[in-house]
Design an enzyme around this catalytic site. Structure first.
Site, PDB file in Angstrom:
ATOM      1  N   ASP A 148      -2.776   0.176  10.396  1.00 43.65           N
ATOM      2  CA  ASP A 148      -1.657   0.078   9.448  1.00 43.65           C
ATOM      3  C   ASP A 148      -1.926   0.904   8.194  1.00 43.65           C
ATOM      4  OD1 ASP A 148      -3.618  -2.165   9.374  1.00 43.65           O
ATOM      5  OD2 ASP A 148      -2.680  -2.569   7.445  1.00 43.65           O
ATOM      6  N   ASP A 189       0.898 -12.937  -2.666  1.00 45.95           N
ATOM      7  CA  ASP A 189       1.904 -13.015  -3.732  1.00 45.95           C
ATOM      8  C   ASP A 189       2.742 -11.751  -3.934  1.00 45.95           C
ATOM      9  OD1 ASP A 189       0.007 -11.359  -4.806  1.00 45.95           O
ATOM     10  OD2 ASP A 189      -0.652 -12.738  -6.371  1.00 45.95           O
ATOM     11  N   GLY A 190       2.411 -10.682  -3.239  1.00 48.60           N
ATOM     12  CA  GLY A 190       3.196  -9.455  -3.405  1.00 48.60           C
ATOM     13  C   GLY A 190       2.859  -8.666  -4.657  1.00 48.60           C
ATOM     14  N   ASP A 220      -3.077   4.151   1.141  1.00 49.95           N
ATOM     15  CA  ASP A 220      -3.596   2.819   0.821  1.00 49.95           C
ATOM     16  C   ASP A 220      -5.015   2.863   0.267  1.00 49.95           C
ATOM     17  OD1 ASP A 220      -1.231   1.727   1.504  1.00 49.95           O
ATOM     18  OD2 ASP A 220      -2.020   0.281   2.939  1.00 49.95           O
ATOM     19  N   GLY A 243       3.285  -5.357   7.757  1.00 49.41           N
ATOM     20  CA  GLY A 243       4.455  -4.928   6.987  1.00 49.41           C
ATOM     21  C   GLY A 243       4.149  -4.731   5.516  1.00 49.41           C
ATOM     22  N   ARG A 257       3.476   4.525   9.144  1.00 53.59           N
ATOM     23  CA  ARG A 257       2.077   4.377   9.584  1.00 53.59           C
ATOM     24  C   ARG A 257       2.014   4.248  11.105  1.00 53.59           C
ATOM     25  NH1 ARG A 257       0.082   1.240   4.887  1.00 53.59           N
ATOM     26  NH2 ARG A 257       1.659   1.597   3.291  1.00 53.59           N
ATOM     27  N   GLY A 259       3.840  -5.900   2.468  1.00 58.42           N
ATOM     28  CA  GLY A 259       3.755  -7.226   1.864  1.00 58.42           C
ATOM     29  C   GLY A 259       3.838  -7.177   0.352  1.00 58.42           C
ATOM     30  N   ARG A 260       3.525  -6.023  -0.204  1.00 59.13           N
ATOM     31  CA  ARG A 260       3.673  -5.898  -1.654  1.00 59.13           C
ATOM     32  C   ARG A 260       4.089  -4.479  -2.028  1.00 59.13           C
ATOM     33  NH1 ARG A 260      -2.298  -5.710  -4.219  1.00 59.13           N
ATOM     34  NH2 ARG A 260      -3.399  -4.810  -2.458  1.00 59.13           N
TER      35      ARG A 260
END
Ligand code: AMP
Ligand code: MG
Length: 539
Positions: free
Chosen positions: A282, A138-139, A292, A103, A203, A105-106
Site C-alpha cells: 500500500d 484518528d485520521g 508515504d 485505504g 498504489r 485513513g488520514r
C-alpha cells in the site's frame, strides 16, 4: 495567481465508481474506488512552511501562499469550488501478510488541479481527519511526522529521486495524542497537516483490494482508468475508443512500465542511501514515486542491514540492502492482482524478470557513476564495487561523506603510500582508531585498485569530479537534522524547517557556508536518540 483561479478536473471521482454511502463512518467499502469525505475543521491553521517550487507548479505566488485563505484551505477548513474531496479505497500486504482493506485513513484528496501547462496535480491533505478507512485510528498527524514528510519529499525531489511532492506544512492549532514509544505513555503533541501533491496517488494496493475481493469489474475499471490517465502514451487513440476495455497487450505493456519505473526508483534510493522503512504494497506508487514518508531514514554509517523502523527491528524486512528484493516481491503481488484480469501469467512473469534485469543494470551503472567511471566494465568493475561495499562495512563509515570525497583520490597513484590515498576520506570514519590492522590494509588495497582502475578511465580527474558531484550528494536529510528542526518547531520556532528546505534545494552544490554544520558525521548524541537512530510508526 490567486486561489480562486485554481481549476480542477477531477478525473478520479468523475470516472470511477464511488462509495454510495455518504456517511463518514469507519467500514468496509465495497465495489468502489473511493468515498467522498470532507476534511475535519481545525481550530487555528498556521503556516509553518511551503514549497515555492510546488506552489509555482500550481501557479501560486508567495503572497498567496502566505495568506490566511491558503492556510485555511490546506488545513482543510475551506473547500474551494471545483474541489471534490475523497479518500481512496485500497488494501495491501503489510510486512509480507495480506492485511485486507486499508485505504486513505488520514489522507483526503481535495481534487486534481489543472495547471497552465495542462498537467493534472492531485492535492492531498495528510492528517485532515477521519475517513471511512480510518479503522481504529484518528485520521490525524502530528507535527514531528509532518515535518519529516514535508522536508523529505522536497529533498528527494531535489536529489532527482521520483517522489510525491509537498506544497505546505500547516499547524492545526490542536493537540493530538500519540504514544510515540508504544510504552503506554501517550503525550499530547501539536497536530499538523501536509498537503502532498502528485500526478497520481494510486498504489499497488488500489488494484490488490479488488482482486482479493474477486471484484473483477471494478479492477478492470481502475486498470483502464489508470492506463488512460496516468500512462496515456500506451494508448493508441485511433484504435482505442474510450468505452472499450484496454486490450491485454496494453495491460502487459503497462505492467512492464510499472516494473521498470519501480526499478529506477530503487536504484535512486540505493544511490542516495534512503531507507523507506515501510515498503508495504500500500506504500508502493503505481507511478514509481517514493510515497508515504513514515519511519524512513538515511544511511549514515554504510550498513545494508540497517532499518530505521522499530516495528521492523526483529525481521529487518525493510533494511537498506533488502529494498531491491522487496520491490520485486511487491511487484509480484501486483502481478497476482492483474493476472485476474488478463488470465495470462507469462507476460507478467517476463516483466518481473525485466524488473530484476533493469535494476541490476541500473544499479551497476549508478555505482560506476558514484565511482566516477566513464563506463561500467563488468569484469573489473563488478568486483571492484562489491569489494568496496564490503570494505565500507569493516568499520563505521559515513556513506555520504565517503562518496562525496572519493573524487579527491587521484588516478593512477598505485605507487603512492596508503596514507596519501586515504587522506581525503578520513572525515568519513566514525571510529578512526579502528582504521588499523586488517581494516586499514583492506581499505588501502581497495583504494589502490580504484586508483589503478582510474588509469583506464576516459575522464580527467576534473571531469570525474564533476560526474561524481552530480550523483554523490553533499547534503542529505540526516535523521538528526530533521529531529533538530522538529525540536525547534515544537517550541514554535519554524526557522530550521525553512533553513533545511533551503539547504536541501541544492544537495549537490558545495554550499561552503553549511559545510561545517551539515557536511559532517552524525553527532554522538544522536546515536541512540529516538527520531535520530530509530523511529516508530507512531505519527
Ligand atoms: P502506513 O503504514 O502509515 O502506510 O499506514 C497504513 C494504513 O494505516 C493506511 O491505510 C493509513 O491511512 C492508516 N493510518 C495510519 N495512521 C493513521 C491515523 N492516524 N489515522 C487513520 N488512519 C491511519
Ligand atoms: Mg501508507
Amino acid at each position: 495567481m490567486t486561489l480562486d483561479a485554481l481549476t480542477f478536473d477531477n478525473r478520479f471521482t468523475n470516472q470511477l465508481p464511488a462509495d454510495p454511502i455518504a456517511v463518514n463512518s469507519r467500514r468496509q467499502v465495497q465495489k468502489a474506488c473511493y468515498s467522498r469525505v470532507l476534511p475535519t475543521e481545525v481550530a487555528a491553521p498556521e503556516l509553518v512552511a511551503y514549497s515555492r517550487e510546488v506552489a509555482a507548479m500550481l501557479g501560486l505566488d508567495e503572497a498567496t501562499c502566505r495568506s490566511s485563505e491558503f492556510a485555511d484551505i490546506f488545513a482543510g477548513n475551506k473547500v474551494l469550488p471545483g474541489m471534490d474531496p475523497f479518500a481512496m479505497c485500497y488494501g495491501g500486504h503489510q510486512f509480507g501478510n495480506w492485511a485486507g482493506q486499508l485505504g486513505d485513513g488520514r489522507a483526503i484528496n481535495l481534487g486534481e488541479a489543472r495547471n497552465a501547462g495542462n498537467e493534472h496535480w492531485t492535492l492531498q491533505l495528510k492528517g485532515a481527519g477521519p475517513t471511512p478507512y480510518s479503522r481504529t485510528a484518528d485520521g490525524l498527524a502530528v507535527l514531528r511526522s509532518s515535518v519529516r514528510e514535508f522536508l523529505c519529499s522536497e529533498a528527494m525531489h531535489h536529489l532527482g529521486v521520483p517522489t510525491t511532492r509537498a506544497l505546505s506544512l500547516i499547524l492545526s492549532g490542536e493537540k493530538v495524542r500519540r504514544d510515540m514509544f508504544y510504552d503506554g505513555n501517550p503525550q499530547l503533541e501539536p497536530g499538523a497537516i501536509v498537503c502532498r501533491v502528485a500526478k497520481s496517488f494510486t498504489r499497488f494496493g488500489n488494484f490488490q483490494i479488488f482482486a482479493a475481493r474477486q471484484d473483477i469489474e471494478t479492477l478492470r475499471t481502475l486498470v483502464d482508468f489508470t492506463i488512460r490517465n496516468d500512462f496515456p502514451h500506451l494508448i493508441d487513440n485511433n484504435t482505442h475508443a474510450n468505452d472499450e476495455p484496454v486490450a491485454n497487450e496494453i495491460v502487459f505493456h503497462w505492467f512492464r512500465e510499472v516494473c521498470t519505473k519501480t526499478a529506477e526508483m530503487i536504484v535512486h534510493w540505493q544511490r542516495v542511501g534512503f531507507v523507506h522503512g515501510v515498503m508495504n504494497t500500500d506504500n508502493m506508487s503505481i507511478l514509481g514515486l517514493t510515497i508515504d514518508y513514515g519511519p524512513y531514514g538515511w544511511l549514515e554509517d554504510y550498513n545494508p542491514d540497517w532499518t530505521p523502523n522499530t516495528t521492523d527491528a526483529s525481521g529487518r524486512r525493510y533494511r537498506f540492502g533488502n529494498q531491491p528484493t522487496v520491490a520485486h516481491w511487491n511487484l509480484y503481488q501486483l502481478a497476482n492482482a492483474i493476472v485476474q484480469l488478463t488470465e495470462e501469467p507469462g507476460p507478467l512473469e517476463d516483466s518481473l524478470q525485466l524488473y530484476a534485469d533493469t535494476f541490476n543494470k541500473g544499479y551497476f551503472s549508478m555505482m560506476a557513476a558514484k565511482l566516477g567511471l566513464s563506463g561500467f566494465v563488468p569484469e573489473t568493475d563488478e568486483p571492484l564495487i562489491n569489494d568496496l561495499l564490503k570494505t565500507l562495512q569493516l568499520t563505521e563509515t559515513d556513506m555520504t561523506i565517503f562518496f562525496r570525497n572519493l573524487k579527491n583520490v587521484p588516478a593512477n597513484a598505485s605507487d603512492a603510500d596508503g596514507e596519501t590515498l586515504l587522506e581525503p576520506l578520513k572525515e568519513a570514519y566514525y571510529k578512526p582508531g579502528e582504521l588499523a590492522g586488517d581494516t586499514l590494509k583492506a581499505t588501502i588495497d581497495w583504494l589502490k585498485r580504484y586508483s589503478q582502475r582510474l588509469a583506464s578511465n576516459e575522464l580527467s580527474d576534473q571531469q570525474r569530479g564533476t560526474l561524481m558531484d552530480s550523483v554523490n550528494p553533499k547534503y542529505v536529510l540526516r535523521n538528526y537534522m530533521a529531529q533538530l528542526a522538529i525540536d525547534k518547531a515544537e517550541q514554535g520556532d519554524h526557522s530550521m524547517v525553512n533553513a533545511l528546505l533551503d539547504l536541501l534545494r541544492h544537495p549537490y552544490d558545495e554550499q561552503p557556508e553549511h559545510e561545517e554544520t551539515f557536511f559532517a558525521k552524525r553527532p554522538e548524541w544522536a546515536r541512540e536518540r529516538a527520531g535520530c537512530s530509530m523511529l516508530s510508526c507512531s505519527s
